[in-house]
Every structure is written in C-alpha cells, then in structure tokens.
Design an enzyme around this catalytic site. Structure first.
Site, PDB file in Angstrom:
ATOM      1  N   LYS A   1       0.842  -1.156  -0.355  1.00 26.93           N
ATOM      2  CA  LYS A   1       0.043   0.106  -0.012  1.00 26.93           C
ATOM      3  C   LYS A   1       0.834   1.155   0.076  1.00 26.93           C
ATOM      4  CE  LYS A   1      -1.410   1.921   3.721  1.00 26.93           C
ATOM      5  NZ  LYS A   1      -2.108   2.103   5.060  1.00 26.93           N
TER       6      LYS A   1
ATOM      7  N   CYS B   1     -25.592   3.441   6.930  1.00 23.81           N
ATOM      8  CA  CYS B   1     -26.121   3.125   5.533  1.00 23.81           C
ATOM      9  C   CYS B   1     -27.422   3.927   5.420  1.00 23.81           C
ATOM     10  CB  CYS B   1     -26.643   1.522   5.581  1.00 23.81           C
ATOM     11  SG  CYS B   1     -25.312   0.503   5.821  1.00 23.81           S
TER      12      CYS B   1
ATOM     13  N   CYS C   1     -26.369   6.906   3.338  1.00 26.76           N
ATOM     14  CA  CYS C   1     -25.571   6.642   2.480  1.00 26.76           C
ATOM     15  C   CYS C   1     -26.335   6.599   0.987  1.00 26.76           C
ATOM     16  CB  CYS C   1     -24.926   5.231   2.483  1.00 26.76           C
ATOM     17  SG  CYS C   1     -23.849   4.655   0.908  1.00 26.76           S
TER      18      CYS C   1
ATOM     19  N   CYS D   1     -19.157   4.733   5.468  1.00 28.78           N
ATOM     20  CA  CYS D   1     -18.982   3.011   5.633  1.00 28.78           C
ATOM     21  C   CYS D   1     -18.107   2.964   6.793  1.00 28.78           C
ATOM     22  CB  CYS D   1     -18.567   2.646   4.260  1.00 28.78           C
ATOM     23  SG  CYS D   1     -18.865   0.872   4.063  1.00 28.78           S
TER      24      CYS D   1
ATOM     25  N   CYS E   1     -26.039  -1.164  -2.654  1.00 29.65           N
ATOM     26  CA  CYS E   1     -25.153  -1.877  -1.872  1.00 29.65           C
ATOM     27  C   CYS E   1     -25.802  -3.270  -1.258  1.00 29.65           C
ATOM     28  CB  CYS E   1     -24.674  -1.270  -0.737  1.00 29.65           C
ATOM     29  SG  CYS E   1     -23.562  -1.799   0.183  1.00 29.65           S
TER      30      CYS E   1
END
Length: 298
Positions: free
Chosen positions: A206, A283, A286, A276, A292
């Site tokens: 990463k 949610c 969102c 998230c 989703c």
C-alpha cells in the site's frame, strides 16, 4: 544398342497380323493433337486411337527415324524418342498430384493503435470479462458524498499518515532502519520502484504504491488499506470475497479501469472514515443504500 533406335509398335487388334514396315519415301501420318497426351495424363502408355469398331486405326512407332506409309488402312504414327518407362513414371506422378484445397479461416485480430495511428475513428479496446453490477453509479454516488473533502484523510499533517494498527515500538525501529538505508544507498532519496520500496523495513504494497504516485507520479497499482478492503467487499467489487488487502488489490486491478487507480484510494478511505464505518455503518445516510448488497435488509 542405343535407346534411340528402339521402336515399339502396337499391333492391330482387328487383323491380328504383324505390322508391315512402311515403304521408303512414305511419310508418317502426323500425330493428332491430344491423342498421346490424353493417354499419358491417365498414367499409362500411349495407346492407338480406336475406330468405330473398337479396333486401333493407327500403329504407334517409337524411334527417331521411322519412315513408312500406310498399309491396309492402318496408319503409322511416329512418336517422340523417349523411354516408355520414363513416360509411364511421369504419368503416374502427374496423376498423383492431387491437392486438397482446405478452406481458409479469416481471424480478426484486435490491436491497440499507437499514438501516431490514433484518430477520430479509432475505438479503444474493451477488455471482456467480469465487472461488478452498478459499479459506475456507486462510484458516482461516492464521489458526491466525498465532494466536501472534509474526511481525516483529506487533512494535511503527519498525524494522519501513520498506520494506527502498527505497534509503536516497531514504528520507531522501522523509521531508524529505513532512514539509514535511504541515506547510504539512495543518497537521502527514496527508491523509484515498487520492488525496492517494499524491501525497506515496515513498507508494504500500500505505501509503496502511494509513494510511487505521490513522489514519482507513476501509477503502479491500487493502494489498498483496511478501508478499501472493507468497502470493496461490501459493494461486491470483487468477484469473490477476499481475505486480505493485497488479495483485494489484485481483484480490483483485474477489472477497474487504470485511469481510476490513483483516485480510488483517497476516495474510499475518506468514505470509510465518514460513512461506511467498520462498525455500525451509516447506511441510512448513504446514497448507495439501494445499490449496496451489504445494506439490503437493514
């Protein structure tokens, strides 16, 4: 005896008698075109042409100097001075030359045009394969929710750059070791390849991909941390459930367009910090609530 003086005479089947020699001064009847060539094409010896009764009406002589005429209705024909065995072999050889023509199949090969060949009519190649359902609309919604750029990842400062999951003692050790290596081997700079970056103490894939993008301006891969790993699995952006960030990176790079690789880390990290969340995701707030898979039934 010279082969040039050998003559072969086909006898008349209708009379059954021996062919008489031609008289002096009489010329041989000219060979009609196609009479001998037709026999040779069938792979055998030349034979005399047949009359209406099925009997040969000409006698064929082999040799260079054959003189004579006609006698009793049987015509004599002078043939080229060639070995009958050679003629027979040529006939068999020509008869066996049968080529089987196979139908050719045209294969269309797609290629990517170079910079000099690209024009208005050039269409980019589309790599066939799997891709998540509704991923483009999900990405648009995430961009909308991240338009404020007010997540912790968007703030400047080294306090937001470290990995909170790494033990504090290892951090100090890695920083000291890496600093010494960079000073000795790279003149105080950092390596310009992922292979050399991940060889440094405490540097994983990463951070290596992030360093390549920030320091060298090269997109070498997708930088996947815990946030990207979690959100990619919740949105089903991987063909199957992945168990590690590195596995998620490989799965994302298989289908995600390369022009989005540099954007996806900062976009999903901030989305994971604000909406998230790892525990009790928000949610209801969102925009991907209806798209989703993880939010279905909540």
């Amino acid at each position: 005896m010279n082969a040039a003086g050998v003559r072969m005479v086909t006898r008349s089947r209708s009379q059954g008698s021996r062919a008489r020699p031609r008289r002096g001064g009489e010329e041989a009847a000219p060979l009609q075109r196609g009479e001998a060539s037709g026999e040779l094409a069938r792979g055998g010896f030349p034979q005399a042409p047949r009359n209406s009764r099925g009997s040969p009406d000409r006698e064929i002589h082999w040799g260079r100097s054959v003189a004579g005429g006609t006698d009793g209705g049987n015509k004599q024909v002078t043939m080229p001075d060639r070995d009958p065995v050679a003629l027979f072999a040529e006939g068999r050889k020509s008869h066996s030359r049968v080529k089987c023509q196979q139908k050719s199949q045209r294969v269309n090969v797609a290629y990517e045009a170079s910079d000099g060949e690209k024009g208005e009519d050039t269409e980019p190649l589309k790599a066939p394969g799997w891709e998540p359902q509704d991923w483009q609309q999900q990405l648009v919604n995430i961009r909308t929710m991240r338009s404020g750029k007010d997540a912790p990842v968007d703030q400047l400062g080294v306090e937001h750059c470290y990995d909170p999951s790494a033990p504090p003692k290892n951090k100090v050790k890695y920083i000291k070791q890496t600093s010494a290596i960079l000073q000795q081997r790279y003149g105080g700079d950092i390596p310009a390849s992922v292979t050399e970056l991940v060889a440094l103490p405490g540097v994983g894939p990463k951070m290596a991909h992030l360093a390549m993008a920030v320091a060298w301006g090269t997109v070498s891969g997708i930088a996947v941390d815990t946030h990207v790993h979690r959100i990619a699995n919740r949105l089903r952006w991987t063909k199957k459930t992945t168990k590690s960030p590195e596995e998620t990176r490989t799965a994302l790079e298989e289908w995600l367009p390369r022009e989005l690789w540099s954007e996806i880390n900062g976009l999903l990290v901030g989305f994971g910090q604000q909406t998230c969340l790892p525990v009790r995701p928000r949610c209801q707030a969102c925009l991907n609530r209806a798209l989703c898979p993880a939010a279905q039934g909540l």
